[in-house]
Each structure stands twice: as structure tokens, then as C-alpha cells.
Enzyme design. Structure first.
Site, PDB file in Angstrom:
ATOM      1  N   SER A 107       0.655  -1.161   0.010  1.00 27.81           N
ATOM      2  CA  SER A 107      -0.054  -0.162  -0.042  1.00 27.81           C
ATOM      3  C   SER A 107       0.796   1.229   0.211  1.00 27.81           C
ATOM      4  O   SER A 107       0.821   2.433  -0.778  1.00 27.81           O
ATOM      5  CB  SER A 107      -0.921   0.089   1.238  1.00 27.81           C
ATOM      6  OG  SER A 107      -1.732  -1.192   1.278  1.00 27.81           O
ATOM      7  N   ARG A 133       0.586   7.858   6.062  1.00 24.70           N
ATOM      8  CA  ARG A 133      -0.172   7.201   6.926  1.00 24.70           C
ATOM      9  C   ARG A 133      -1.527   7.962   6.792  1.00 24.70           C
ATOM     10  O   ARG A 133      -2.576   7.220   6.999  1.00 24.70           O
ATOM     11  CB  ARG A 133       0.294   7.233   8.460  1.00 24.70           C
ATOM     12  CG  ARG A 133       1.426   6.178   8.354  1.00 24.70           C
ATOM     13  CD  ARG A 133       1.851   5.621   9.797  1.00 24.70           C
ATOM     14  NE  ARG A 133       2.226   4.357   9.728  1.00 24.70           N
ATOM     15  CZ  ARG A 133       1.873   3.093   9.756  1.00 24.70           C
ATOM     16  NH1 ARG A 133       0.696   3.060  10.008  1.00 24.70           N
ATOM     17  NH2 ARG A 133       2.758   1.998   9.723  1.00 24.70           N
ATOM     18  N   HIS A 171      -3.001   6.841   3.611  1.00 28.73           N
ATOM     19  CA  HIS A 171      -3.203   5.397   3.790  1.00 28.73           C
ATOM     20  C   HIS A 171      -4.593   4.983   4.788  1.00 28.73           C
ATOM     21  O   HIS A 171      -5.515   4.309   4.216  1.00 28.73           O
ATOM     22  CB  HIS A 171      -2.152   4.663   4.560  1.00 28.73           C
ATOM     23  CG  HIS A 171      -2.362   3.108   4.709  1.00 28.73           C
ATOM     24  ND1 HIS A 171      -2.492   2.388   5.897  1.00 28.73           N
ATOM     25  CD2 HIS A 171      -2.116   2.326   3.740  1.00 28.73           C
ATOM     26  CE1 HIS A 171      -2.668   1.169   5.746  1.00 28.73           C
ATOM     27  NE2 HIS A 171      -2.422   0.864   4.521  1.00 28.73           N
TER      28      HIS A 171
END
Length: 227
Positions: free
Chosen positions: A33, A56, A59
Site C-alpha cells: 500500500s 499514513r 493510507h
């Protein structure tokens, strides 16, 4: 400095992904990812530590707008990591953040997360003074001395962020770091604009209406990985 990312960028290692908390299969998915995010994000102006956190956020949300909307006080990453390393408390505006932060990452650092928005005293004061529970929750944290040197994470309530800013400006409260990412349409963008003018306390903010508790959790987990 502009950092370019492309498909040839090496996949992040376990220390950066938190892969030590995942199974091998889970770590491969997470690393994949992040590789996709690096490939699709394009260029950015974040340093490597900042990008670890921004990546993050992307994500957690699937939203590449956070590449650009996320802003950092120059001392934010260093201050947040130093605070967590010494076991500073995390003060959240809502239970969702407290519940979402990785207990496995907090435990070795001696970190505890707190929220007071559901506290009966907080609710009673909010009704008596015609304020929000979020405002009174931050006042409760300040009375208990929890804000001093803390990492404050606000993802839901703009009034909580406005109260923290007031406490910093008017009462000399000094958190180690304020993560201001409240989502919404009433005072959300404005509260973050005010935070980004604060010079006495480091901060991380997301400009505009976007935000949310999930993003604050992602930011806190990123800081603990960097720590």
C-alpha cells in the site's frame, strides 16, 4: 526541497511501517500500500519523517489531498517524538481516538491516552455554562495537569481545538504537540487556521474542512513508530 516519489522508490522497512506488529502477510499488504502511495502521490515538499506521517494519513483515508493539506510546525515531529519517548500522556477529544491508538505501541513507551468528553462532570459543566462538552473536556484535562507536556490529538471537535488554543494563549498551558485535525463545517477550518498561527507550541494540522479521528489515530501511530 521537493522530494519526488516514483515506482522505483524502495518499499518502507518494518521500522517505518510498524511491520513488527503485523503478520508477514499483513506486513506485505501494508508495504505494498505504501509503495502504491509513493508511486501515485507525485512530488511533495515534506521531509522523510513528515512524509512518514502524511503517507499514513493517505493510507488511512484513501485521500491524496492530504499531500499538501497537511502542515507542520518546524519542530512538530521532533517535539512529538521526544514527548512520547518520555511517556507523555496523549489527550484526545473523543473516545474514538483513545480506542484507536495502538496499545501495543503505547505500552513500551509508558504512554497513556485520556479523554473526558463522556465524563459526568464535563457534561454537567457544559450544560451549566452553555458550552460544548469538548470545550469542558479540555478544561478538565488542563485542571488535572494533563495538557502540560502532552500530545493533544483533536479530530472531531473544533471547539476542543479552540479551547486548547485559548489555554495556550491566555493561561500559558504548554502541550508538547497539538495535532489539530477536526473535521466539519462549523469552525473546523477556522480552528485549524488559528492553530497554524501558534508559535509557542508545535503543531500538526490539516487545512480546510477535511480531518477526522481516524487521521489523528494515524498521525499518533506514525509518531510512535518514528519514536
Amino acid at each position: 526541497m521537493t522530494i519526488s516519489t516514483d515506482p522505483s522508490t524502495p518499499a518502507p522497512g518494518p521500522a517505518e511501517t510498524g511491520g513488527d506488529l503485523l503478520t508477514a502477510a499483513g506486513a506485505r499488504i501494508e508495504e505494498g500500500s505504501f509503495a502504491i502511495i509513493d508511486a501515485e502521490a507525485g512530488s511533495h515538499d515534506y521531509d522523510p519523517a513528515q512524509w512518514t506521517l502524511v503517507r499514513r494519513l493517505i493510507h488511512a483515508s484513501g485521500d491524496f489531498d492530504f499531500n499538501g493539506l497537511t502542515r507542520f510546525h518546524p519542530d512538530a515531529i521532533a517535539a512529538g517524538c521526544a514527548a512520547l519517548k518520555r511517556g507523555a500522556p496523549i489527550v484526545c477529544d473523543v473516545e474514538m481516538i483513545r480506542a484507536g491508538v495502538s496499545k501495543t505501541r503505547m505500552s513500551p513507551l509508558g504512554v497513556q491516552a485520556h479523554q473526558f468528553i463522556d465524563d459526568p462532570e464535563v457534561i454537567a459543566r457544559a450544560r451549566a455554562e452553555d458550552t460544548t462538552r469538548a470545550t469542558q473536556a479540555m478544561r478538565r484535562a488542563a485542571r488535572e495537569g494533563l495538557l502540560e507536556g502532552a500530545v493533544v490529538g483533536i479530530g472531531n471537535a473544533p471547539t476542543a481545538l479552540l479551547e486548547v488554543i485559548r489555554l495556550i494563549a491566555s493561561e500559558g498551558v504548554r502541550p508538547a504537540l497539538v495535532i489539530g485535525m477536526p473535521v466539519g463545517f462549523v469552525a473546523a477550518a477556522e480552528s485549524k487556521d488559528l492553530l497554524m498561527r501558534v508559535e509557542t507550541v508545535p503543531w500538526i494540522a490539516v487545512r480546510g474542512r477535511k480531518g477526522g479521528s481516524t487521521l489523528v489515530v494515524a498521525a499518533l501511530n506514525a509518531l510512535m513508530i518514528l519514536s
